[in-house]
Design a protein around this motif. Structure first.
Motif, PDB file in Angstrom:
ATOM      1  N   MET A 103      -2.437   5.581   8.892  1.00 43.04           N
ATOM      2  CA  MET A 103      -1.640   4.504   9.406  1.00 43.04           C
ATOM      3  C   MET A 103      -0.738   3.977   8.304  1.00 43.04           C
ATOM      4  N   CYS A 104       0.355   3.329   8.678  1.00 44.81           N
ATOM      5  CA  CYS A 104       1.307   2.790   7.709  1.00 44.81           C
ATOM      6  C   CYS A 104       1.406   1.281   7.847  1.00 44.81           C
ATOM      7  N   SER A 105       1.725   0.632   6.774  1.00 47.01           N
ATOM      8  CA  SER A 105       2.010  -0.791   6.748  1.00 47.01           C
ATOM      9  C   SER A 105       3.140  -0.979   5.759  1.00 47.01           C
ATOM     10  N   ALA A 106       4.269  -1.465   6.237  1.00 47.42           N
ATOM     11  CA  ALA A 106       5.442  -1.641   5.381  1.00 47.42           C
ATOM     12  C   ALA A 106       5.785  -0.343   4.671  1.00 47.42           C
ATOM     13  N   ASP A 107       5.779   0.745   5.431  1.00 48.73           N
ATOM     14  CA  ASP A 107       6.103   2.077   4.919  1.00 48.73           C
ATOM     15  C   ASP A 107       5.156   2.562   3.832  1.00 48.73           C
ATOM     16  N   GLU A 108       3.957   2.031   3.785  1.00 50.21           N
ATOM     17  CA  GLU A 108       2.950   2.477   2.829  1.00 50.21           C
ATOM     18  C   GLU A 108       1.773   3.058   3.590  1.00 50.21           C
ATOM     19  N   PRO A 109       1.252   4.219   3.167  1.00 53.17           N
ATOM     20  CA  PRO A 109       0.063   4.759   3.822  1.00 53.17           C
ATOM     21  C   PRO A 109      -1.137   3.847   3.579  1.00 53.17           C
ATOM     22  N   ARG A 110      -2.047   3.801   4.559  1.00 49.99           N
ATOM     23  CA  ARG A 110      -3.272   3.012   4.439  1.00 49.99           C
ATOM     24  C   ARG A 110      -4.461   3.911   4.713  1.00 49.99           C
ATOM     25  N   LEU A 111      -5.550   3.637   4.052  1.00 52.00           N
ATOM     26  CA  LEU A 111      -6.780   4.401   4.206  1.00 52.00           C
ATOM     27  C   LEU A 111      -7.814   3.512   4.877  1.00 52.00           C
ATOM     28  N   GLY A 112      -8.413   4.001   5.964  1.00 53.80           N
ATOM     29  CA  GLY A 112      -9.424   3.232   6.674  1.00 53.80           C
ATOM     30  C   GLY A 112     -10.756   3.944   6.681  1.00 53.80           C
ATOM     31  N   VAL A 113     -11.822   3.160   6.658  1.00 53.70           N
ATOM     32  CA  VAL A 113     -13.178   3.694   6.737  1.00 53.70           C
ATOM     33  C   VAL A 113     -13.917   2.912   7.814  1.00 53.70           C
ATOM     34  N   VAL A 114     -14.544   3.637   8.743  1.00 53.70           N
ATOM     35  CA  VAL A 114     -15.418   3.022   9.734  1.00 53.70           C
ATOM     36  C   VAL A 114     -16.847   3.274   9.263  1.00 53.70           C
TER      37      VAL A 114
ATOM     38  N   PRO B 120     -13.866   7.643 -12.771  1.00 54.35           N
ATOM     39  CA  PRO B 120     -14.759   6.482 -12.777  1.00 54.35           C
ATOM     40  C   PRO B 120     -14.637   5.687 -11.474  1.00 54.35           C
ATOM     41  N   ALA B 121     -15.721   5.049 -11.075  1.00 51.68           N
ATOM     42  CA  ALA B 121     -15.721   4.214  -9.867  1.00 51.68           C
ATOM     43  C   ALA B 121     -14.815   3.003 -10.069  1.00 51.68           C
ATOM     44  N   GLU B 122     -14.162   2.584  -8.987  1.00 52.16           N
ATOM     45  CA  GLU B 122     -13.295   1.404  -8.985  1.00 52.16           C
ATOM     46  C   GLU B 122     -13.761   0.483  -7.876  1.00 52.16           C
ATOM     47  N   GLU B 123     -13.487  -0.802  -8.015  1.00 46.22           N
ATOM     48  CA  GLU B 123     -13.859  -1.767  -6.984  1.00 46.22           C
ATOM     49  C   GLU B 123     -12.611  -2.536  -6.569  1.00 46.22           C
ATOM     50  N   GLU B 124     -12.412  -2.634  -5.254  1.00 45.32           N
ATOM     51  CA  GLU B 124     -11.219  -3.297  -4.711  1.00 45.32           C
ATOM     52  C   GLU B 124     -11.616  -4.109  -3.475  1.00 45.32           C
ATOM     53  N   PRO B 125     -10.906  -5.195  -3.209  1.00 43.19           N
ATOM     54  CA  PRO B 125     -11.116  -5.888  -1.935  1.00 43.19           C
ATOM     55  C   PRO B 125     -10.383  -5.137  -0.824  1.00 43.19           C
ATOM     56  N   TRP B 126     -11.122  -4.652   0.161  1.00 40.85           N
ATOM     57  CA  TRP B 126     -10.542  -3.929   1.297  1.00 40.85           C
ATOM     58  C   TRP B 126     -10.482  -4.859   2.497  1.00 40.85           C
ATOM     59  N   GLU B 127      -9.388  -4.783   3.227  1.00 41.00           N
ATOM     60  CA  GLU B 127      -9.232  -5.598   4.428  1.00 41.00           C
ATOM     61  C   GLU B 127     -10.383  -5.314   5.395  1.00 41.00           C
ATOM     62  N   LEU B 128     -10.925  -6.378   5.983  1.00 34.65           N
ATOM     63  CA  LEU B 128     -12.024  -6.274   6.931  1.00 34.65           C
ATOM     64  C   LEU B 128     -11.505  -6.559   8.330  1.00 34.65           C
ATOM     65  N   PHE B 129     -11.635  -5.585   9.226  1.00 31.62           N
ATOM     66  CA  PHE B 129     -11.213  -5.779  10.612  1.00 31.62           C
ATOM     67  C   PHE B 129     -12.223  -6.667  11.334  1.00 31.62           C
ATOM     68  N   SER B 130     -11.830  -7.225  12.467  1.00 34.78           N
ATOM     69  CA  SER B 130     -12.689  -8.148  13.206  1.00 34.78           C
ATOM     70  C   SER B 130     -13.958  -7.487  13.747  1.00 34.78           C
ATOM     71  N   ASP B 131     -13.995  -6.155  13.838  1.00 37.29           N
ATOM     72  CA  ASP B 131     -15.216  -5.482  14.303  1.00 37.29           C
ATOM     73  C   ASP B 131     -16.312  -5.474  13.245  1.00 37.29           C
ATOM     74  N   ARG B 132     -15.978  -5.846  12.013  1.00 38.55           N
ATOM     75  CA  ARG B 132     -16.885  -5.958  10.875  1.00 38.55           C
ATOM     76  C   ARG B 132     -17.473  -4.635  10.423  1.00 38.55           C
ATOM     77  N   VAL B 133     -16.958  -3.504  10.955  1.00 39.13           N
ATOM     78  CA  VAL B 133     -17.395  -2.190  10.497  1.00 39.13           C
ATOM     79  C   VAL B 133     -16.230  -1.358   9.959  1.00 39.13           C
ATOM     80  N   THR B 134     -15.005  -1.845  10.114  1.00 47.08           N
ATOM     81  CA  THR B 134     -13.828  -1.102   9.668  1.00 47.08           C
ATOM     82  C   THR B 134     -13.188  -1.808   8.483  1.00 47.08           C
ATOM     83  N   THR B 135     -12.984  -1.060   7.405  1.00 46.47           N
ATOM     84  CA  THR B 135     -12.290  -1.586   6.229  1.00 46.47           C
ATOM     85  C   THR B 135     -11.068  -0.713   5.965  1.00 46.47           C
ATOM     86  N   VAL B 136     -10.010  -1.332   5.431  1.00 48.32           N
ATOM     87  CA  VAL B 136      -8.756  -0.624   5.181  1.00 48.32           C
ATOM     88  C   VAL B 136      -8.177  -1.123   3.864  1.00 48.32           C
ATOM     89  N   PHE B 137      -7.573  -0.190   3.120  1.00 45.81           N
ATOM     90  CA  PHE B 137      -6.797  -0.619   1.953  1.00 45.81           C
ATOM     91  C   PHE B 137      -5.586   0.271   1.792  1.00 45.81           C
TER      92      PHE B 137
END
Length: 111
Positions: A1-12, A44-61
């Motif tokens: 998916m795109c947001s402002a012409d940027e690709p986004r990665l989602g995880v369910v 190395p592992a990285e930590e980021e705040p990922w957007e949380l969808f209202s279903d509470r099981v889907t995150t996107v960054f």
């Protein structure tokens, strides 16, 4: 998916990563977010705040700064904690990803 012409990665996730009304902060766009730890290939592992969808099981960054690494890596590992504190870890095989998402990158005007 795109947001402002940027690709986004989602995880369910296989379960909730946050209870109703809970979030750990805001992501770069100001959306409710939970912290997700991710590792691209053997880096190395990285930590980021990922957007949380209202279903509470889907995150996107928006992996703008890591997209090229994702395209070249063989795996992606992501980890988040459930509301009860149980760690959920998912691993994705990225073999063939560059070819598979070429239409998405084109639609996002991002190559």
């Amino acid at each position: 998916m795109c947001s402002a012409d940027e690709p986004r990665l989602g995880v369910v996730w296989p379960g909730e990563v946050a209870p109703a009304g809970f979030f750990e902060g805001l992501n770069a766009t100001g959306a409710p977010a939970v912290m997700v730890t991710f590792r691209v290939g053997n880096s190395p592992a990285e930590e980021e705040p990922w957007e949380l969808f209202s279903d509470r099981v889907t995150t996107v960054f928006q992996p703008k700064e890591v997209m090229h690494r994702l395209l070249e890596a063989k795996s992606l590992t992501v980890r988040a904690a459930s509301p009860a504190g149980r760690q959920m870890t998912l691993q994705f095989n990225l073999a063939g990803m560059r070819q598979a998402i070429r239409p998405v990158l084109s639609a996002c005007k991002w190559n």
